[in-house]
Design an enzyme around this catalytic site. Structure first.
Site, PDB file in Angstrom:
ATOM      1  CE1 TYR A   1      -3.617  -2.126  -0.023  1.00 54.53           C
ATOM      2  CE2 TYR A   1      -2.919  -3.381   1.949  1.00 54.53           C
ATOM      3  CZ  TYR A   1      -3.752  -3.438   0.936  1.00 54.53           C
ATOM      4  OH  TYR A   1      -4.773  -4.192   0.925  1.00 54.53           O
TER       5      TYR A   1
ATOM      6  NE  ARG B   1       0.225  -7.148   9.095  1.00 54.24           N
ATOM      7  CZ  ARG B   1      -0.537  -8.055   8.840  1.00 54.24           C
ATOM      8  NH1 ARG B   1      -1.926  -7.360   8.676  1.00 54.24           N
ATOM      9  NH2 ARG B   1      -0.692  -9.132   8.937  1.00 54.24           N
TER      10      ARG B   1
ATOM     11  NE  ARG C   1      -7.902 -13.878   5.630  1.00 55.74           N
ATOM     12  CZ  ARG C   1      -7.606 -12.808   5.545  1.00 55.74           C
ATOM     13  NH1 ARG C   1      -6.736 -12.044   6.131  1.00 55.74           N
ATOM     14  NH2 ARG C   1      -8.137 -12.372   4.671  1.00 55.74           N
TER      15      ARG C   1
ATOM     16  CB  CYS D   1     -10.387 -23.008   1.817  1.00 58.77           C
ATOM     17  SG  CYS D   1     -11.693 -22.114   2.555  1.00 58.77           S
TER      18      CYS D   1
ATOM     19  CB  CYS E   1     -11.548 -15.103   4.463  1.00 59.94           C
ATOM     20  SG  CYS E   1      -9.943 -15.877   4.013  1.00 59.94           S
TER      21      CYS E   1
ATOM     22  CB  CYS F   1     -15.529 -17.915   7.555  1.00 57.81           C
ATOM     23  SG  CYS F   1     -14.398 -19.456   8.073  1.00 57.81           S
TER      24      CYS F   1
ATOM     25  CB  ALA G   1     -24.704 -29.655   4.370  1.00 58.11           C
TER      26      ALA G   1
ATOM     27  CD  GLU H   1     -22.425 -40.371   6.226  1.00 56.41           C
ATOM     28  OE1 GLU H   1     -22.254 -41.134   5.370  1.00 56.41           O
ATOM     29  OE2 GLU H   1     -22.825 -39.338   6.098  1.00 56.41           O
TER      30      GLU H   1
ATOM     31  CD  GLN I   1     -19.176 -34.350  -2.802  1.00 57.79           C
ATOM     32  OE1 GLN I   1     -18.575 -33.416  -3.346  1.00 57.79           O
ATOM     33  NE2 GLN I   1     -20.350 -34.170  -2.651  1.00 57.79           N
TER      34      GLN I   1
END
Length: 641
Positions: A172, A219, A319, A345, A349, A361, A392, A411, A419
């Site tokens: 920046y 920073r 995160r 992943c 985010c 998220c 889910a 299940e 998956q």
């Protein structure tokens, strides 16, 4: 259990109750004119409830047209103070301290997010990511900017913040002045180190005039990872200077937007943990003020170990605080299996920000919805049957159980995860297992009954007699009508070890995320792998930053990639496909892996609706897609019951 993690330490004259820091993260939750929203305030409050020692806000813009994102907060008006007073007073109801990060985006911006204004920079250059030509700042504009930072600091202190973080990292504007990668000036603000750091010196001096000994930290990027950019050698020189001019702490990060690889600022799952630790350690040896270490750290004992090793004084988990805002409290209670860990992943985010959207998220779909979805006890407690133990279903069960319902999960497989089980097998993705594992532990702690190896039938539904049913049966691999498709094995079965990996030629049909990751996984054991993809490029269903990483890994592994390749037939020892010229091509194949995608699997909805008045269908049972939609829909179903 922990040596240093939950001990207090001061930044300037502000005592931070523990060493866990939430670094700044863009959310896009505020208004276009820089005002806070209830959404943003509740999002920050959730972290304060969770026990973080220091919460650093996302970058507040100090001038109206210096934004890098359209809906970030600002401190360029006195009118911004009132809502920030509300924010800080809410945070101070808890033990957390809150610091305000301030910045100007410089050339890492575009007219689209800044009211049509051209970006400014030390020199008239174009950022290769944002691709908007910046205009060179005049000396008068530099002096004006210094005063704008001063006024923003005043507003910050008046708003009740505990400190300021000046953003001189990540490419920046202030980082651009510090770096010869962007700063090509030949006046007193360019050239030698002393000239390039001059604007920062003037800003800290002006801020001190406005706020006195109010804590101000900075920073920086330890290494910018671009040719001609700042490296650690100059960083070590810089941090000594920053301490000398009056900063109270140094926050060590790395990278700029143009960095290669593109995983330096916000590290995806393929990146080493604590990648900045050695740079931070050297910085700590050179200064007598606290050092904050961030990037790819989300395990509390790892954080404590880094502190004990002397790598830093505070540990940032940006995160990690999204995935579980209550990580500190859980860690302090020893509930390690209850923590929902970040998996790197970047789907929730980071990917939305590419589209000027707000963040969420995958692991924690409550992020950004705290203001509208308070998890309260249900008035009417129900017997809830969740069919399917993937992300889910697990999220639906957990949410419903948190509201006091009696919940059971059924299940069909021998393990939970759906998956997500096979998704953890590709190289670099093992952390995905933590999602299923922590969701399982969350549900067990809430008293949810989990039934494995249980195929749900009409008879079982009658036996359970639920008041509400959540159908989360997921998706099944697509089996296209291709001649010889029976000669293939699915990518999912290959990853789960249900078939051995051939020593001969392997062809993976399908070059999406599943096909690409499976091919890379197989190539580690057998380099003779070919991907066939019908589209003109592979990995089109991946977000750009993780796609860049995987493309490079595929190239390095020697996998052959054929795009514009439509599979026509699969024989016992070959694959026949049509190339982009309409020509048929035959390639040898001792093993063919089917990665043609997934389709929704929902065999029970009609039966469930006959037997129960309240039925919800979530995740892949509605439409095959990413886990981010699955956890969101599971969460929403749990709230509705």
């Amino acid at each position: 259990m922990y040596t240093k993690l939950f001990t207090p330490m001061k930044v300037g004259n502000c005592e931070i109750p523990n060493r866990l820091v939430v670094p700044a993260m863009v959310t896009n939750y505020c208004t276009k004119d820089g005002f806070l929203t209830d959404r943003y305030i509740k999002y920050i409050e959730e972290k304060a409830k969770g026990g973080w020692g220091m919460i650093i806000t996302e970058d507040y813009n100090v001038t109206e047209h210096g934004k890098g994102y359209e809906r970030i907060p600002g401190f360029w008006l006195d009118e911004h103070i009132e809502l920030n007073k509300k924010l800080t007073s809410i945070v101070h109801q808890y033990d957390s301290k809150i610091f305000c990060q301030m910045y100007h985006a410089g050339r890492q911006s575009s007219p689209m997010v800044n009211g049509g204004m051209q970006p400014i920079a030390p020199a008239a250059t174009k950022d290769p990511t944002c691709m908007s030509l910046a205009r060179e700042m005049s000396i008068e504009e530099i002096h004006t900017l210094v005063q704008e930072f001063k006024e923003a600091a005043r507003r910050c202190k008046e708003s009740g913040f505990d400190g300021i973080e000046l953003h001189c990292a990540h490419g920046y504007l202030l980082a651009e002045f510090l770096s010869p990668y962007v700063n090509k000036r030949v006046d007193q603000y360019g050239g030698c180190f002393d000239n390039r750091v001059r604007i920062v010196d003037e800003i800290i001096a002006a801020m001190r005039e406005a706020v006195g000994d109010f804590p101000i930290q900075v920073r920086i990027s330890g290494n910018e990872y671009v040719v001609g950019g700042r490296t650690e050698a100059e960083t070590y020189q810089l941090v000594r200077h920053l301490e000398e001019v009056g900063f109270d702490a140094i926050h060590v990060s790395n990278g700029v937007y143009a960095a290669h690889p593109l995983n330096q600022i916000i590290a995806p799952m393929f990146t080493n943990h604590a990648l900045n630790m050695d740079t931070a350690e050297q910085v700590k040896k050179l200064v007598n003020i606290p050092v904050i270490l961030s990037n790819r750290i989300n395990e509390p004992m790892m954080a404590d170990t880094l502190l004990v090793m002397g790598k830093a004084d505070f540990i940032g988990m940006a995160r990690g605080s999204l995935a579980d805002p209550h990580l500190p409290c859980k860690a302090q209670k020893g509930q390690m299996d209850q923590i929902n860990y970040c998996i790197g992943c970047l789907q929730g985010c980071e990917w939305p920000l590419f589209k000027n959207d707000s963040i969420t998220c995958l692991v924690n779909p409550r992020v950004g919805r705290e203001y509208e979805c308070e998890i309260t006890e249900a008035e009417n407690k129900k017997n809830v049957m969740v069919i399917g133990g993937g992300p889910a279903g697990l999220m639906a069960a957990r949410t419903a159980a948190m509201r006091g319902h009696k919940v059971s999960i059924y299940e069909a497989q021998e393990q939970l995860g759906g998956q997500f089980r096979s998704a953890a097998y590709p190289i670099g993705k093992g952390e995905l297992s933590t999602v299923t594992s922590s969701y399982r532990a969350n549900n067990e702690a809430l008293g949810v009954d989990i039934h494995l190896n249980t195929e749900v039938s009409e008879e079982l539904i009658k036996e359970v007699n639920p008041d509400a049913i959540v159908i989360a049966t997921g998706a099944k691999p697509t089996v296209p009508p291709i001649k010889g498709i029976e000669n293939t094995v699915t990518a999912e079965d290959m990853l789960l070890g249900k078939h051995d990996i051939s020593n001969g030629a392997i062809v993976v049909c399908g070059g999406g995320e599943v096909g690409g990751e499976t091919a890379h996984y197989l190539a580690e054991k057998n380099p003779n792998v070919t991907i066939l993809e019908m589209q003109s490029d592979i990995l089109n269903d991946m977000m750009p930053m993780t796609k860049t990483c995987l493309v490079e890994m595929i190239q390095q592994s020697g996998i052959k990639v054929n795009t514009n390749a439509k599979v026509l037939e699969i024989t016992e020892n070959s694959v026949i496909y049509e190339d982009q010229n309409g020509q048929q091509v035959t390639i040898p194949a001792d093993q063919v892996v089917s990665a043609f995608g997934y389709k929704a699997y929902n065999p029970l909805e009609e039966t469930a609706k006959k037997l129960c008045d309240e039925v919800y269908v979530v995740g892949g049972a509605i439409q095959a897609g990413g886990a981010i939609a699955a956890t969101k829909e599971g969460y929403e179903a749990g709230l509705k019951i």
